[in-house]
Design an enzyme around this catalytic site. Structure first.
Site, PDB file in Angstrom:
ATOM      1  N   TRP A 127       0.343  43.339  21.472  1.00 51.32           N
ATOM      2  CA  TRP A 127       1.774  43.348  21.737  1.00 51.32           C
ATOM      3  C   TRP A 127       1.981  43.731  23.201  1.00 51.32           C
ATOM      4  O   TRP A 127       1.470  44.767  23.651  1.00 51.32           O
ATOM      5  CB  TRP A 127       2.430  44.358  20.807  1.00 51.32           C
ATOM      6  CG  TRP A 127       3.915  44.499  20.927  1.00 51.32           C
ATOM      7  CD1 TRP A 127       4.848  43.510  20.966  1.00 51.32           C
ATOM      8  CD2 TRP A 127       4.636  45.737  20.995  1.00 51.32           C
ATOM      9  NE1 TRP A 127       6.116  44.036  21.052  1.00 51.32           N
ATOM     10  CE2 TRP A 127       6.012  45.413  21.076  1.00 51.32           C
ATOM     11  CE3 TRP A 127       4.267  47.086  20.994  1.00 51.32           C
ATOM     12  CZ2 TRP A 127       7.004  46.376  21.160  1.00 51.32           C
ATOM     13  CZ3 TRP A 127       5.249  48.041  21.073  1.00 51.32           C
ATOM     14  CH2 TRP A 127       6.609  47.692  21.145  1.00 51.32           C
ATOM     15  N   ASP A 208      -1.195  51.115  15.111  1.00 45.43           N
ATOM     16  CA  ASP A 208       0.198  50.682  15.174  1.00 45.43           C
ATOM     17  C   ASP A 208       0.445  49.825  13.939  1.00 45.43           C
ATOM     18  O   ASP A 208      -0.103  48.730  13.825  1.00 45.43           O
ATOM     19  CB  ASP A 208       0.446  49.880  16.458  1.00 45.43           C
ATOM     20  CG  ASP A 208       1.927  49.543  16.662  1.00 45.43           C
ATOM     21  OD1 ASP A 208       2.723  49.750  15.734  1.00 45.43           O
ATOM     22  OD2 ASP A 208       2.269  49.056  17.756  1.00 45.43           O
ATOM     23  N   ALA A 210       3.393  48.082  12.012  1.00 44.35           N
ATOM     24  CA  ALA A 210       4.804  47.706  12.126  1.00 44.35           C
ATOM     25  C   ALA A 210       5.239  46.699  11.067  1.00 44.35           C
ATOM     26  O   ALA A 210       6.426  46.365  11.003  1.00 44.35           O
ATOM     27  CB  ALA A 210       5.069  47.114  13.514  1.00 44.35           C
ATOM     28  N   LYS A 243      10.958  46.034  10.487  1.00 38.71           N
ATOM     29  CA  LYS A 243      10.727  44.783   9.766  1.00 38.71           C
ATOM     30  C   LYS A 243      10.843  44.953   8.261  1.00 38.71           C
ATOM     31  O   LYS A 243      11.613  44.256   7.602  1.00 38.71           O
ATOM     32  CB  LYS A 243       9.347  44.226  10.115  1.00 38.71           C
ATOM     33  CG  LYS A 243       9.309  43.424  11.412  1.00 38.71           C
ATOM     34  CD  LYS A 243       9.415  44.302  12.637  1.00 38.71           C
ATOM     35  CE  LYS A 243       9.293  43.479  13.921  1.00 38.71           C
ATOM     36  NZ  LYS A 243       9.379  44.347  15.118  1.00 38.71           N
TER      37      LYS A 243
END
Length: 394
Positions: A127, A208, A210, A243
């Site tokens: 990202w 991470d 997400a 999300k």
């Protein structure tokens, strides 16, 4: 003073959003921005979120501050959703943050405070904001191979070869599931090999996560993170609710530090709260309170999980439809990887010139490295994208 400021590099994804909006074509397709959209092109408010917000509106009597770490009902509920029973609650230090980005930033701040010499190993690709934040903080960053451009799968041999460079105290940044931008994930055997290597070298994992619930389901998507948390002495985990709860604009995130020497938990918790105070003091509460309300209510949680599962299956269906359409058009199964990837994104493997051709000729907007948001499609636009891919020579 202000005349001394220098122009900063433009965010390519945000620039793409502006360009898409200005395009007058009615058949244009936005596959750039990283938000989930349903078949009508809307990012919906989930049913359970609406119900939780109504309940909060009816019962909340104060807008006073929460603690520096955020509301404990939220930090405990989200920690449990991600980690299950992989570690005991007393081993977790956690603070609410403004979105997953805030969690990532606070994690890097904690690393810099604890070990200024730590190097951060980051997947290539990753990202983009990971790299931007690390550059801004002046932290040494080393890329490790992750994605094989030929097979569009994980280059695990290359990854492990590059991670041979890590030393004690270094940070290895990993994506918990639904790798952004590639959609290619480690399997559990590979996760175990990474764990064994980290423990042998003394490097510290940072995960991470997400997109839990967007790949293979809530439990399966957390399996790698839980394995790492239960196996490594120290772990950092940055989580986002944007999300899977659809609360993008509420900026609802969580930073967890897992410690296996419980005497360190109190000091770590105090330090995380201190870092919050130095940055934004008290974290935002509305999204966190919505998430906590859902996770701590049996009926709301069941409804949320059902809608999340519908979302996940919708994206899997779009992936399969696109792979099938491309197989029909090309007579080849070289795009079969699209059905194997997980989450919102896949990296198509197109060149920047081919990406530009799709935008110019067909109004298809995706990031220059050919990352595309599968959730930007619907049944009607899948054939349009497939024809554009073939026409552009991908």
């Amino acid at each position: 003073m202000f005349g001394n400021l220098k122009a900063q590099p433009a965010d390519k994804i945000l620039a793409l959003m502006v360009e898409f909006k200005a395009d007058p074509r009615t058949d244009k397709i936005d596959l750039g921005v990283g938000v989930y959209r349903n078949a009508e092109g809307i990012t919906p408010v989930m049913r359970a979120v609406k119900s939780a917000e109504k309940r909060i509106w009816e019962t909340q009597e104060s807008k006073s501050y929460t603690g520096l770490a955020g509301d404990s009902a939220y930090t405990q509920a989200l920690s449990a959703l991600i980690l299950g029973d992989a570690v005991a609650p007393g081993q977790i230090a956690a603070v609410a943050t403004p979105g997953g980005t805030g969690a990532v930033r606070q994690a890097f701040e904690l690393v810099r405070m604890a070990n200024p010499d730590a190097r951060v190993f980051v997947s290539n690709p990753t990202w983009p904001n990971h790299l931007s934040i690390l550059k801004y903080l002046g932290m040494e960053t080393i890329a490790y191979r992750y994605f094989d451009e030929e097979s569009r799968a994980v280059d695990f041999a290359g990854m492990m070869a590059d991670l041979a460079q890590v030393r004690a105290g270094d940070i290895v940044l990993l994506h918990g599931c639904c790798h952004n931008p590639t959609g290619a994930n480690l399997n559990l055997t590979e996760w175990q090999a990474v764990v064994d290597h980290l423990n042998a070298t003394g490097a510290i994992p940072m995960i991470d996560i997400a997109y839990q619930g967007f790949g293979d389901g809530l439990e399966a998507d957390a399996a790698g993170t839980r394995l790492v948390a239960s196996s490594c002495p120290e772990v950092l985990i940055a989580a986002s609710c944007s999300k899977n709860f659809g609360v993008y604009r509420e900026r609802t995130g969580l930073l967890m530090a897992v410690v296996h020497e419980t005497a360190q938990q109190a000091l770590t918790q105090e330090t995380l709260a201190y870092l919050n105070r130095q940055n934004y003091s008290f974290p935002p509460d509305h999204g966190a309170r919505v998430v906590a309300t859902i996770l701590n209510d049996e009926a709301l949680r069941a409804d949320w999980q059902a809608e999340l599962e519908d979302t996940r299956l919708s994206m899997l269906s779009l992936r399969q439809k696109l792979a099938d359409e491309l197989q029909t058009l090309t007579g080849s199964d070289r795009f079969g990887f699209l059905a194997q990837h997980r989450g919102m994104f896949s990296r198509l493997g197109a060149s920047p010139e081919q990406v530009q051709a799709m935008k110019t000729k067909h109004g298809i907007y995706m990031v220059g490295d050919s990352r595309m948001n599968i959730a930007g499609l619907n049944a009607a636009t899948v054939p349009l994208l497939a024809r554009a891919i073939v026409d552009s020579g991908v």
